[in-house]
Design a protein around this motif. Sequence first.
Motif, PDB file in Angstrom:
ATOM      1  N   ASP A 110       4.128  15.810  13.296  1.00  0.00           N
ATOM      2  CA  ASP A 110       4.005  16.738  14.428  1.00  0.00           C
ATOM      3  C   ASP A 110       3.157  17.965  14.114  1.00  0.00           C
ATOM      4  O   ASP A 110       2.858  18.755  15.016  1.00  0.00           O
ATOM      5  CB  ASP A 110       5.391  17.197  14.893  1.00  0.00           C
ATOM      6  N   GLY A 111       2.795  18.147  12.850  1.00  0.00           N
ATOM      7  CA  GLY A 111       2.001  19.311  12.488  1.00  0.00           C
ATOM      8  C   GLY A 111       1.349  19.142  11.131  1.00  0.00           C
ATOM      9  O   GLY A 111       1.632  18.188  10.395  1.00  0.00           O
ATOM     10  N   ILE A 112       0.481  20.068  10.793  1.00  0.00           N
ATOM     11  CA  ILE A 112      -0.197  20.055   9.499  1.00  0.00           C
ATOM     12  C   ILE A 112       0.779  20.510   8.417  1.00  0.00           C
ATOM     13  O   ILE A 112       1.467  21.523   8.572  1.00  0.00           O
ATOM     14  CB  ILE A 112      -1.428  20.965   9.545  1.00  0.00           C
ATOM     15  N   GLY A 113       0.836  19.755   7.332  1.00  0.00           N
ATOM     16  CA  GLY A 113       1.755  20.090   6.250  1.00  0.00           C
ATOM     17  C   GLY A 113       3.210  19.929   6.635  1.00  0.00           C
ATOM     18  O   GLY A 113       4.089  20.583   6.054  1.00  0.00           O
ATOM     19  N   ALA A 114       3.497  19.039   7.567  1.00  0.00           N
ATOM     20  CA  ALA A 114       4.849  18.919   8.114  1.00  0.00           C
ATOM     21  C   ALA A 114       5.875  18.457   7.094  1.00  0.00           C
ATOM     22  O   ALA A 114       7.071  18.676   7.287  1.00  0.00           O
ATOM     23  CB  ALA A 114       4.843  17.958   9.308  1.00  0.00           C
ATOM     24  N   ARG A 115       5.435  17.844   6.009  1.00  0.00           N
ATOM     25  CA  ARG A 115       6.387  17.397   4.996  1.00  0.00           C
ATOM     26  C   ARG A 115       6.764  18.513   4.030  1.00  0.00           C
ATOM     27  O   ARG A 115       7.641  18.330   3.180  1.00  0.00           O
ATOM     28  CB  ARG A 115       5.806  16.219   4.218  1.00  0.00           C
ATOM     29  N   ARG A 132       3.386  23.802  13.135  1.00  0.00           N
ATOM     30  CA  ARG A 132       2.768  23.812  14.471  1.00  0.00           C
ATOM     31  C   ARG A 132       1.746  24.936  14.594  1.00  0.00           C
ATOM     32  O   ARG A 132       0.692  24.760  15.224  1.00  0.00           O
ATOM     33  CB  ARG A 132       3.851  23.958  15.541  1.00  0.00           C
ATOM     34  N   PHE A 133       2.037  26.080  13.993  1.00  0.00           N
ATOM     35  CA  PHE A 133       1.067  27.173  14.009  1.00  0.00           C
ATOM     36  C   PHE A 133      -0.255  26.742  13.381  1.00  0.00           C
ATOM     37  O   PHE A 133      -1.341  27.062  13.895  1.00  0.00           O
ATOM     38  CB  PHE A 133       1.621  28.390  13.260  1.00  0.00           C
ATOM     39  N   LEU A 134      -0.166  26.002  12.277  1.00  0.00           N
ATOM     40  CA  LEU A 134      -1.387  25.568  11.601  1.00  0.00           C
ATOM     41  C   LEU A 134      -2.232  24.647  12.480  1.00  0.00           C
ATOM     42  O   LEU A 134      -3.460  24.663  12.393  1.00  0.00           O
ATOM     43  CB  LEU A 134      -1.047  24.868  10.287  1.00  0.00           C
ATOM     44  N   VAL A 135      -1.585  23.866  13.316  1.00  0.00           N
ATOM     45  CA  VAL A 135      -2.343  23.019  14.244  1.00  0.00           C
ATOM     46  C   VAL A 135      -3.203  23.892  15.145  1.00  0.00           C
ATOM     47  O   VAL A 135      -4.420  23.658  15.305  1.00  0.00           O
ATOM     48  CB  VAL A 135      -1.391  22.140  15.065  1.00  0.00           C
ATOM     49  N   GLY A 136      -2.607  24.909  15.751  1.00  0.00           N
ATOM     50  CA  GLY A 136      -3.376  25.809  16.606  1.00  0.00           C
ATOM     51  C   GLY A 136      -4.432  26.567  15.844  1.00  0.00           C
ATOM     52  O   GLY A 136      -5.560  26.769  16.342  1.00  0.00           O
ATOM     53  N   ASP A 162     -10.733  19.293  15.511  1.00  0.00           N
ATOM     54  CA  ASP A 162     -10.015  18.533  16.532  1.00  0.00           C
ATOM     55  C   ASP A 162      -8.797  17.896  15.864  1.00  0.00           C
ATOM     56  O   ASP A 162      -8.897  16.855  15.220  1.00  0.00           O
ATOM     57  CB  ASP A 162     -10.934  17.462  17.115  1.00  0.00           C
ATOM     58  N   VAL A 163      -7.643  18.551  15.994  1.00  0.00           N
ATOM     59  CA  VAL A 163      -6.418  18.074  15.352  1.00  0.00           C
ATOM     60  C   VAL A 163      -5.632  17.226  16.339  1.00  0.00           C
ATOM     61  O   VAL A 163      -5.297  17.683  17.437  1.00  0.00           O
ATOM     62  CB  VAL A 163      -5.541  19.244  14.858  1.00  0.00           C
ATOM     63  N   ARG A 164      -5.326  16.001  15.937  1.00  0.00           N
ATOM     64  CA  ARG A 164      -4.576  15.095  16.790  1.00  0.00           C
ATOM     65  C   ARG A 164      -3.262  14.753  16.088  1.00  0.00           C
ATOM     66  O   ARG A 164      -3.230  13.921  15.185  1.00  0.00           O
ATOM     67  CB  ARG A 164      -5.389  13.843  17.086  1.00  0.00           C
ATOM     68  N   THR A 165      -2.209  15.435  16.491  1.00  0.00           N
ATOM     69  CA  THR A 165      -0.912  15.218  15.870  1.00  0.00           C
ATOM     70  C   THR A 165      -0.226  14.006  16.483  1.00  0.00           C
ATOM     71  O   THR A 165      -0.519  13.590  17.602  1.00  0.00           O
ATOM     72  CB  THR A 165      -0.011  16.454  16.036  1.00  0.00           C
ATOM     73  N   GLY A 166       0.681  13.427  15.713  1.00  0.00           N
ATOM     74  CA  GLY A 166       1.393  12.242  16.183  1.00  0.00           C
ATOM     75  C   GLY A 166       0.515  11.019  16.278  1.00  0.00           C
ATOM     76  O   GLY A 166       0.895  10.029  16.900  1.00  0.00           O
ATOM     77  N   GLU A 167      -0.660  11.074  15.667  1.00  0.00           N
ATOM     78  CA  GLU A 167      -1.595   9.945  15.706  1.00  0.00           C
ATOM     79  C   GLU A 167      -1.966   9.522  14.294  1.00  0.00           C
ATOM     80  O   GLU A 167      -2.326  10.354  13.455  1.00  0.00           O
ATOM     81  CB  GLU A 167      -2.880  10.305  16.463  1.00  0.00           C
ATOM     82  N   GLY A 168      -1.879   8.228  14.052  1.00  0.00           N
ATOM     83  CA  GLY A 168      -2.299   7.668  12.783  1.00  0.00           C
ATOM     84  C   GLY A 168      -3.412   6.664  12.980  1.00  0.00           C
ATOM     85  O   GLY A 168      -3.933   6.488  14.088  1.00  0.00           O
TER      86      GLY A 168
END
Length: 383
Positions: A170-175, A183-187, A195-201
């Motif tokens: 759901d976000g960058i560095g989520a682990r 989530r802040f890092l995504v924004g 172009d960050v696409r979360t929840g996508e592999g």
Amino acid sequence: MKHYPYLIIGGGMTADAAAHAIRAVDPAAPIGLISAEPHPPYNRPPLSKGLWKGDPESAIWRGTDSIGVDLRLGRRVTAIDAKQRAVTDDRGEAVSYDKLLLATGGTPRRLKFDTSQIVYYRTYDDYRRLRALANEKLRVVVLGGGFIGSEVAAALRLVGRDVTMLVPEDGIGARVFPADLSRFLVGYYREQGVDVRTGEGLAGLSQDAGTVVVKTTSGASLSADLVVAGLGIQPNVELAEQAGVHVDNGIVVDELLRSSVPEIFAAGDVANFFNPALGTRLRVEHEDNANTMGAAAGRSMAGQGTPYTHLPFFYSDLFALGYEAVGELDPRLDVVSDWKEPFKEGVVYYLRDGRVRGVLLWGIFGRVDDARALIGKPLQTRL
């Protein structure tokens, strides 16, 4: 057969740190180092950090050749005979040893797709290839929002490339980071033009007229000139297994970094060691551990070993943001955030049963020792 009192397999930071430590204890003894890489040991972090900001490449070299180490580069060890204390390389040459260090590191996890347009980013040659390609106006898809993925995506944007990140979480560095920071890092990355696409592999790859078509798990298709895979590494334990060394998520070592086979030691990314501060076994893939553990292994090999009790820290630069961290950073733990300025400067504490297990110093530097001192204690006094 050439003989070395000290033989090191691996050519990274751990191997170099061990060689320097051995030399400090034993100034004259021959030391051999066998590495599959064609280059002498170098510092790895600048490959995804400083070199993209203009730091000179000449600064990465560690000077292993200046301390009288016999560097046998561009060779891959194919077998270890633990009983005879000998190793054989892919050129058919054998050498013997008294003490052997396995500093074999790890290999990037690879995709099942076979194309030269995928970069598995780890070595100096990987950096040189990607840096040269980045001089062109490329569209790059970065797979993964972890340590390497986030740094490489930032590096490529710093030089003006078109970057899309596929982040399965759901976000960058989520682990590692708490959900709000992730989530802040995504924004933040989107503000920097990524172009960050979360929840996508990644669901599939194909090639079309020189471009790579990336199919995502959401059904989208992305056209790219290059894919950079930041999917983590697998510890290189094959030689250890062949030699009869005990392996369990890496090479299992004791407090002096000895393996289950006499006279064979292990250190760095590949070593599984017990850390008394956390009361558990760890395998750590970061610079601080490579340097401190490599040096500790070298001293042990040279007869001046002391228990390895160091709790390694790690750090990263993400555009203008940066952090240092120590201990167990797992957002599934109880998390207490103490922000001086939200998501810009503050401390995040990770707790289990009311005791600190990890500390994230976000935008705060030079306080790692203070953070270490809190590990294992109740969260009463904060930094």
